[in-house]
Scaffold this active site. Structure first.
Site, mmCIF file in Angstrom:
data_model
loop_
_atom_site.group_PDB
_atom_site.id
_atom_site.type_symbol
_atom_site.label_atom_id
_atom_site.label_comp_id
_atom_site.label_asym_id
_atom_site.label_seq_id
_atom_site.Cartn_x
_atom_site.Cartn_y
_atom_site.Cartn_z
ATOM 1 N N ASP A 247 37.712 32.849 34.737
ATOM 2 C CA ASP A 247 36.499 33.277 35.730
ATOM 3 C C ASP A 247 35.761 34.398 35.498
ATOM 4 O O ASP A 247 36.478 35.553 35.592
ATOM 5 C CB ASP A 247 36.627 32.685 37.123
ATOM 6 C CG ASP A 247 35.415 32.820 37.717
ATOM 7 O OD1 ASP A 247 34.629 32.169 37.515
ATOM 8 O OD2 ASP A 247 35.237 34.014 38.584
ATOM 9 N N TYR B 196 29.722 41.121 36.937
ATOM 10 C CA TYR B 196 30.990 41.792 36.789
ATOM 11 C C TYR B 196 30.751 42.804 35.687
ATOM 12 O O TYR B 196 30.893 42.356 34.694
ATOM 13 C CB TYR B 196 32.028 40.819 36.655
ATOM 14 C CG TYR B 196 32.394 40.086 37.752
ATOM 15 C CD1 TYR B 196 31.927 39.881 39.014
ATOM 16 C CD2 TYR B 196 33.430 38.919 37.603
ATOM 17 C CE1 TYR B 196 32.425 39.069 40.159
ATOM 18 C CE2 TYR B 196 33.279 37.882 38.356
ATOM 19 C CZ TYR B 196 32.975 38.066 39.698
ATOM 20 O OH TYR B 196 33.185 37.255 40.500
ATOM 21 N N LYS C 244 28.662 32.176 36.152
ATOM 22 C CA LYS C 244 28.047 32.175 37.332
ATOM 23 C C LYS C 244 26.456 32.514 37.040
ATOM 24 O O LYS C 244 25.852 33.089 36.285
ATOM 25 C CB LYS C 244 28.534 33.268 38.330
ATOM 26 C CG LYS C 244 30.030 32.923 38.779
ATOM 27 C CD LYS C 244 30.619 33.773 39.684
ATOM 28 C CE LYS C 244 31.861 33.638 40.306
ATOM 29 N NZ LYS C 244 32.824 34.184 38.934
ATOM 30 N N GLY D 49 40.311 35.387 45.363
ATOM 31 C CA GLY D 49 40.837 36.230 46.671
ATOM 32 C C GLY D 49 41.881 35.851 47.410
ATOM 33 O O GLY D 49 41.828 35.852 48.692
ATOM 34 N N ASN E 109 43.178 38.365 50.270
ATOM 35 C CA ASN E 109 42.034 38.660 51.113
ATOM 36 C C ASN E 109 41.682 40.128 50.908
ATOM 37 O O ASN E 109 41.635 41.082 51.529
ATOM 38 C CB ASN E 109 42.700 38.554 52.658
ATOM 39 C CG ASN E 109 42.416 37.435 53.249
ATOM 40 O OD1 ASN E 109 43.302 36.522 53.597
ATOM 41 N ND2 ASN E 109 41.022 36.766 53.292
ATOM 42 N N SER E 110 41.347 40.479 49.592
ATOM 43 C CA SER E 110 40.876 41.569 49.139
ATOM 44 C C SER E 110 42.016 42.681 49.153
ATOM 45 O O SER E 110 41.685 43.883 48.740
ATOM 46 C CB SER E 110 39.609 42.379 49.684
ATOM 47 O OG SER E 110 38.546 41.428 49.705
ATOM 48 N N ILE F 198 45.293 43.022 51.179
ATOM 49 C CA ILE F 198 46.024 43.268 52.045
ATOM 50 C C ILE F 198 47.329 42.340 51.974
ATOM 51 O O ILE F 198 48.543 42.703 52.440
ATOM 52 C CB ILE F 198 45.432 43.272 53.576
ATOM 53 C CG1 ILE F 198 46.447 43.686 54.535
ATOM 54 C CG2 ILE F 198 44.972 41.845 53.989
ATOM 55 C CD1 ILE F 198 45.759 43.948 56.120
ATOM 56 N N LEU F 199 47.213 41.182 51.332
ATOM 57 C CA LEU F 199 48.314 40.218 51.269
ATOM 58 C C LEU F 199 49.074 40.511 49.900
ATOM 59 O O LEU F 199 50.037 39.984 49.884
ATOM 60 C CB LEU F 199 47.791 38.842 51.295
ATOM 61 C CG LEU F 199 47.236 38.399 52.717
ATOM 62 C CD1 LEU F 199 46.807 36.824 52.503
ATOM 63 C CD2 LEU F 199 48.432 38.324 53.634
ATOM 64 N N ALA F 200 48.700 41.538 49.285
ATOM 65 C CA ALA F 200 49.281 41.707 48.019
ATOM 66 C C ALA F 200 50.045 43.082 48.444
ATOM 67 O O ALA F 200 51.212 43.222 47.762
ATOM 68 C CB ALA F 200 48.286 42.078 46.775
#
Length: 330
Positions: free
Chosen positions: A39, A44, A68, A220, A223-224, A226-228
């Site tokens: 994608d 970008y 897009k 995502g 969540n940008s 924090i979960l990584a």
């Protein structure tokens, strides 16, 4: 679409520049690992991402590619270096202008074909439509899409076989529900709104997508970030493109505690949780570098015990009715 896709925003020099060699190595590594969905977007890197993706995919017919519409790139001769613009460190001398009208959609599609160097794009997403993005200009942008022919342009491209399908590429739920009533969408790329931290999409959006036969792609999934990364390192945790607020940090710390007890990597749980919902066709983390590709696929294949998901539900860290992955054999 492969269940793990490649979100190519980092290849447009998101926040930091990467070399052409590293960009091509990222794409080659993903394709070699049977990641068959990529994608990208004009936004970008202001054309840089699409150029790099096209160079990697040219001559292949086994990869689903999406880009897009909604922004048209116009010449910006004042750009002379790669200082950050809109989050991208790209020296491409173009600036993005919002245009969701019939002509804007057609111009964007034709320009993307040229930048990609491809004769066909599989999926077009309407990029960043929504009241959070546009504020007071939201109704004007929606009018461009619904009354000035933006959706009609996409329907024409699909009916003529120029694309396989179209949908939305957004991080807002309400606009998805609105446009599901306006158009026969094929797919929605929803960024950040169905994760270990947020399951609000289950209330209305996912049931409505199931009723209409609309697939979801989850962007995502971390969540940008924090979960990584979690909360325990020296970095500043990021959530929804900004510094994470205290309540989010506290919830992630509770998630980390459960992960530690069950010896589960937090990003593995984040990836696999999003994919467990039957309406989700693919999850597309942003990837940069062969090592990230390899690591992501390891997280995707990691074994997570049922007891982990059961504890998340018992602690009300995820919804009781949220689908969770089936156990994988060791």
């Amino acid at each position: 679409m492969s269940e793990i896709g490649l979100g190519a925003a980092p290849l447009g020099n998101l926040y930091q520049p990467i070399s052409e060699a590293d960009a091509q190595a990222t794409l080659a590594s993903a394709l070699a690992a049977d990641v068959t969905y990529v994608d990208c977007a004009p936004y970008y890197g202001f054309g840089l991402c699409e150029r790099r993706v096209g160079d990697a995919l040219r001559g292949r017919d086994d990869v689903v590619i999406s880009t897009k519409v909604g922004r048209v790139l116009v010449a910006a001769p004042e750009v002379v270096d790669d200082r950050e613009r809109h989050g991208f460190r790209s020296s491409m001398p173009f600036s993005p202008i919002f245009d969701y009208s019939y002509d804007g959609v057609m111009r964007s599609w034709e320009a993307s074909l040229q930048r990609l160097g491809l004769a066909r794009i599989n999926v077009l997403y309407v990029h960043d439509i929504g009241s959070i993005t546009h504020g007071d200009a939201h109704q004007q942008r929606m009018m461009e899409l619904t009354k000035r022919g933006g959706l009609r342009a996409l329907e024409v491209l699909r009916s003529e076989g120029q694309i396989d399908g179209f949908g939305l590429g957004v991080n807002e739920i309400d606009v998805c529900l609105t446009l599901l009533r306006e158009a026969d969408l094929d797919v929605i790329l929803l960024a950040g709104r169905y994760t270990l931290l947020e399951q609000g999409a289950m209330d209305e959006l996912m049931p409505e997508c199931a009723r209409r036969g609309v697939s979801l792609v989850i962007g995502g999934p971390y969540n940008s970030g924090i979960l990584a990364t979690g909360t325990r390192g020296a970095h500043t945790p990021r959530f929804n493109y900004e510094h994470a607020p205290d309540d989010v940090i506290q919830k992630v710390r509770r998630l980390e505690d459960v992960c530690e007890r069950h010896r589960v990597a937090l990003p593995a749980a984040a990836l696999q949780f999003a994919l467990a919902h039957p309406q989700v066709a693919s999850v597309i983390p942003g990837l940069c570098g062969p090592a990230q590709v390899e690591q992501t696929l390891e997280l995707y294949r990691a074994r997570i015990p049922d007891a982990f998901w059961n504890e998340l539900k018992s602690q009300r860290l995820i919804r009781d009715n949220a689908p969770v992955p089936e156990s994988k054999s060791s």
